[in-house]
Design an enzyme around this catalytic site. Structure first.
Site, PDB file in Angstrom:
ATOM      1  N   GLU A 179       0.821  -1.219   0.000  1.00 39.13           N
ATOM      2  CA  GLU A 179       0.000   0.000   0.000  1.00 39.13           C
ATOM      3  C   GLU A 179       0.853   1.266   0.000  1.00 39.13           C
ATOM      4  O   GLU A 179       1.254   1.760   1.061  1.00 39.13           O
ATOM      5  CB  GLU A 179      -0.930   0.007   1.228  1.00 39.13           C
ATOM      6  CG  GLU A 179      -1.804   1.264   1.285  1.00 39.13           C
ATOM      7  CD  GLU A 179      -2.777   1.294   2.461  1.00 39.13           C
ATOM      8  OE1 GLU A 179      -2.710   0.397   3.320  1.00 39.13           O
ATOM      9  OE2 GLU A 179      -3.588   2.222   2.520  1.00 39.13           O
ATOM     10  N   LYS A 221      -2.384  -2.033  -3.248  1.00 37.64           N
ATOM     11  CA  LYS A 221      -3.442  -1.159  -2.704  1.00 37.64           C
ATOM     12  C   LYS A 221      -3.017   0.280  -2.926  1.00 37.64           C
ATOM     13  O   LYS A 221      -2.371   0.896  -2.071  1.00 37.64           O
ATOM     14  CB  LYS A 221      -3.633  -1.455  -1.217  1.00 37.64           C
ATOM     15  CG  LYS A 221      -4.641  -0.559  -0.512  1.00 37.64           C
ATOM     16  CD  LYS A 221      -5.059  -1.131   0.832  1.00 37.64           C
ATOM     17  CE  LYS A 221      -5.934  -0.168   1.609  1.00 37.64           C
ATOM     18  NZ  LYS A 221      -6.571  -0.802   2.765  1.00 37.64           N
TER      19      LYS A 221
HETATM   20  P1  13P Z   1      -9.297   4.335   3.963  1.00 33.67           P
HETATM   21  O1  13P Z   1     -10.122   3.579   2.960  1.00 33.67           O
HETATM   22  O2  13P Z   1     -10.080   4.940   5.081  1.00 33.67           O
HETATM   23  O3  13P Z   1      -8.327   5.279   3.313  1.00 33.67           O
HETATM   24  O4  13P Z   1      -8.407   3.253   4.691  1.00 33.67           O
HETATM   25  C1  13P Z   1      -7.788   2.269   3.952  1.00 33.67           C
HETATM   26  C2  13P Z   1      -6.608   1.799   4.673  1.00 33.67           C
HETATM   27  O5  13P Z   1      -6.505   0.637   4.978  1.00 33.67           O
HETATM   28  C3  13P Z   1      -5.565   2.781   5.001  1.00 33.67           C
HETATM   29  O6  13P Z   1      -4.392   2.100   5.321  1.00 33.67           O
END
Ligand code: 13P
Length: 345
Positions: A179, A221
């Protein structure tokens, strides 16, 4: 090749199966407490357990959700009937996941930039989580856009961390969710968001390649390519969808098992509309499934409605399921906002 290669591949595919996405509910105690305090909910373990139970026991959640991402405290908790959350998730046909980073910390010598920590002892923590039943993990890196940043040093440090984490996960049997979040905060334009996301994804895949990460055993992600939230000109839904897909096609190998977006502080409706437009308009150009891994954009109405009141659990669960279904529909390109829901903002 990881001894777990076949299992990892099957898990990664199941995480992004048609109509399914990941539910992020891995807020650290600090973040969870902050959200609770805004609503006057006591910031205690008891209330955190009650809230996570509300989410996990929402009826037929698995129709839309392949797996929830848990936090270290949550993966060790049970329902009030004494069923460990991990077992409850497995019995409901979902896959338990776990956040393994230890947070974004100030990057030395780089004011206003962060680097995500958590590599020390990670091999041992992964082994423990695997043994507890987790089958995927998450590590979030944050890239901030402002005057003169992000620096190359910040992008490379975060890319390196993500790649080291992903390699350790695959070695230990967890599918890594990689991510790299380019933050929505600031007044930057869509074009600047594109440039920074492009540079970030390029660096991340370079590092993943260097560390021997198997793309077909991981999930990316990313954040969407989007106007900064204070930018006076906000890009339209179709512009965001086109810019995001273009940036992904340029940087993400076709063998990556799936893309599961974060919502990043967008409104719930925009989070669904953007994902929907990507699938409806560009789905046939994408070599990977494109779905969601949202936290706020799924949880917020449920949390607001519950507000710590046990008599409101079942209505709050319906609100959670409504957003989960909206995003499941968006992952198939067939979303429309249910009547009576707030207008697109
Ligand atoms: P949000 O969808 O609230 O941005 O959170 C996703 C997430 O896992 C952030 O690390």
């Amino acid at each position: 090749m990881s001894a777990y290669a076949q299992e990892l591949k099957a898990t990664a595919q199941a995480m992004v199966a048609t109509g399914k996405g990941v539910l992020a509910m891995d807020e650290s105690n600090g973040t969870c407490n902050k959200r609770f305090e805004k609503l006057g909910i006591p910031a205690t373990e008891e209330y955190r357990q009650a809230y996570r139970q509300l989410i996990l026991t929402a009826p037929n959640l698995s129709d839309y959700i392949s797996g929830p991402i848990l936090y270290d405290e949550t993966i060790r908790q049970s329902t009030t009937d004494g069923v460990p959350f991990v077992k409850f998730i497995q019995d409901a046909g979902m896959i338990p996941g776990i956040k393994v980073d230890t947070g974004a910390k100030d990057l030395a010598g780089r004011p206003n930039e962060k680097v995500t920590e958590g590599l020390d002892g990670l091999r041992e923590r992964i082994a423990e989580y695997y043994q507890m039943g987790a089958r995927f993990a998450k590590w979030r890196a944050v890239i901030t856009i402002a005057d003169g940043i992000p620096s190359r040093g910040c992008i490379e440090a975060n890319a390196h961390g993500l790649a080291r984490y992903a390699a350790l996960c695959q070695e230990g049997g967890l599918v890594p969710i990689v991510e790299p979040e380019v933050l929505i905060d600031g007044d930057h334009t869509l074009e600047r968001s594109f440039a920074v996301t492009d540079e970030t994804l390029h660096a991340v895949f370079n590092a993943l390649y260097s560390q021997g990460v198997a793309y077909d055993q991981m999930i990316l992600k990313p954040s969407m390519v989007i106007s900064g939230k204070d930018c006076p000109t906000q890009a339209s839904v179709d512009e965001v969808a086109e810019a995001t897909v273009t940036c992904l096609l340029k940087n993400v190998p076709a063998t990556v098992a799936g893309i599961a977006f974060l919502s990043g502080g967008q409104s719930m409706e925009r989070s669904s509309a953007h994902l929907n437009a990507m699938n409806a308009k560009f789905g046939n150009q994408c070599p990977w499934p494109v779905t969601f891994s949202y936290a706020r954009a799924i949880q917020q109405p449920a949390l607001n409605h519950w507000s710590g009141d046990s008599s409101r659990v079942s209505e709050a669960q319906q609100k959670l399921l409504t957003r989960a279904k909206c995003n499941s529909d968006a992952s198939k390109g067939v979303y429309s906002e249910p009547a009576g829901e707030p207008a697109l903002v």
